[in-house]
Design an enzyme around this catalytic site. Sequence first.
Site, PDB file in Angstrom:
ATOM      1  CD  GLN A  61      -2.834  -0.998   2.482  1.00 52.70           C
ATOM      2  OE1 GLN A  61      -3.728  -0.172   2.538  1.00 52.70           O
ATOM      3  NE2 GLN A  61      -2.570  -1.836   3.470  1.00 52.70           N
TER       4      GLN A  61
ATOM      5  NE  ARG B 100      -2.340   4.833   1.582  1.00 54.31           N
ATOM      6  CZ  ARG B 100      -2.806   3.804   0.906  1.00 54.31           C
ATOM      7  NH1 ARG B 100      -3.796   3.085   1.405  1.00 54.31           N
ATOM      8  NH2 ARG B 100      -2.310   3.488  -0.282  1.00 54.31           N
TER       9      ARG B 100
ATOM     10  NE  ARG C  43      -0.275  -0.915  -5.539  1.00 62.78           N
ATOM     11  CZ  ARG C  43       0.528  -1.925  -5.252  1.00 62.78           C
ATOM     12  NH1 ARG C  43       1.765  -1.683  -4.846  1.00 62.78           N
ATOM     13  NH2 ARG C  43       0.110  -3.173  -5.357  1.00 62.78           N
TER      14      ARG C  43
ATOM     15  NE  ARG D 261       1.859   4.921  -9.805  1.00 62.37           N
ATOM     16  CZ  ARG D 261       0.615   4.714  -9.398  1.00 62.37           C
ATOM     17  NH1 ARG D 261       0.011   5.641  -8.665  1.00 62.37           N
ATOM     18  NH2 ARG D 261      -0.042   3.619  -9.710  1.00 62.37           N
TER      19      ARG D 261
ATOM     20  CB  SER E 267      16.029  -7.882  -0.862  1.00 59.83           C
ATOM     21  OG  SER E 267      15.929  -8.925  -1.808  1.00 59.83           O
ATOM     22  CD  GLN E 268       9.600 -11.606   1.203  1.00 58.32           C
ATOM     23  OE1 GLN E 268       9.175 -11.911   0.091  1.00 58.32           O
ATOM     24  NE2 GLN E 268       8.835 -11.602   2.272  1.00 58.32           N
ATOM     25  NE  ARG E 269      17.689 -12.452  -6.886  1.00 59.90           N
ATOM     26  CZ  ARG E 269      18.247 -11.913  -7.964  1.00 59.90           C
ATOM     27  NH1 ARG E 269      18.142 -10.618  -8.200  1.00 59.90           N
ATOM     28  NH2 ARG E 269      18.903 -12.665  -8.824  1.00 59.90           N
TER      29      ARG E 269
ATOM     30  CG  HIS F 140      -1.678  12.719  -1.948  1.00 61.97           C
ATOM     31  ND1 HIS F 140      -2.972  12.997  -2.305  1.00 61.97           N
ATOM     32  CD2 HIS F 140      -1.401  11.499  -2.486  1.00 61.97           C
ATOM     33  CE1 HIS F 140      -3.458  12.006  -3.029  1.00 61.97           C
ATOM     34  NE2 HIS F 140      -2.531  11.083  -3.152  1.00 61.97           N
TER      35      HIS F 140
ATOM     36  CB  CYS G  50       6.544  18.912   2.867  1.00 66.76           C
ATOM     37  SG  CYS G  50       7.888  18.800   4.072  1.00 66.76           S
TER      38      CYS G  50
END
Length: 244
Positions: free
Chosen positions: A86, A185, A89, A91, A99-101, A180, A175
């Site tokens: 979330q 949120r 999103r 941008r 990283s899970q890699r 926004h 800012c």
Amino acid sequence: MPQKNLRVEFMAMTPDALSLIYAAFRQCYHAGFVADMWPKLLSGEVDPEVQADFVSKTMESGHDSPVEHVSFTFAIEGISRACSHQIVRHRLASYSQQSQRYVAENDMDYILPPAIAKIPEARERFEQFMGEVQSAYSDLRQILVDHGRKSKANEDARFVLPQAAETKIVMTMNCRSLHHFFHLRCCNRAQWEVRAVADAMLEICKEKLPALFTKGGARCEQLGFCPESPKFACGKYPTREKIS
């Protein structure tokens, strides 16, 4: 494999933030060159309270693009991958996420939703499944290592990890984008986890730059009414239709 709790920490912000925003606003209405007044702003020759009042009043007029010159950076841990999806999103921001890699989940931390936590049988089943996931991940990772994947084993074993898996992220927003973010949120309709992140960030912003964020938060807090349709309003404020 413990449950993790939210932690939001302030890391950095643009130096001389109030004076920078004040100078940017002034340049829009000032015939001269604001660089010439910059030393006076930094020295305090122009009272910071005067700067803050000017910035607050100009923001109230709806002119907010100059605040993009200042940004905040936060470190966030104890959020789920679902929550991080979330957040990213939004941008107009920069993100650096664990990283899970490259980071093995040999002892996966997870986020337990409050609605599940308060129902004993739901919590028991949730935690049982987290254990099953951990076992499957560890087994798959070892099998992949045994078959030559070595350091690449993480990137394939991670496919069984759940949305509940805990993640850490560094986040930078200017800012204007922060306002926004808070509008959306901090709203009561926002999902509980991302709302908790936004509320924690807002408290930091209010402390660090009150001239800009004292009135920050859900959009209704500035408008005095709910901009949502009656179908989606939470009831905290009347809707536009009821005050028109």
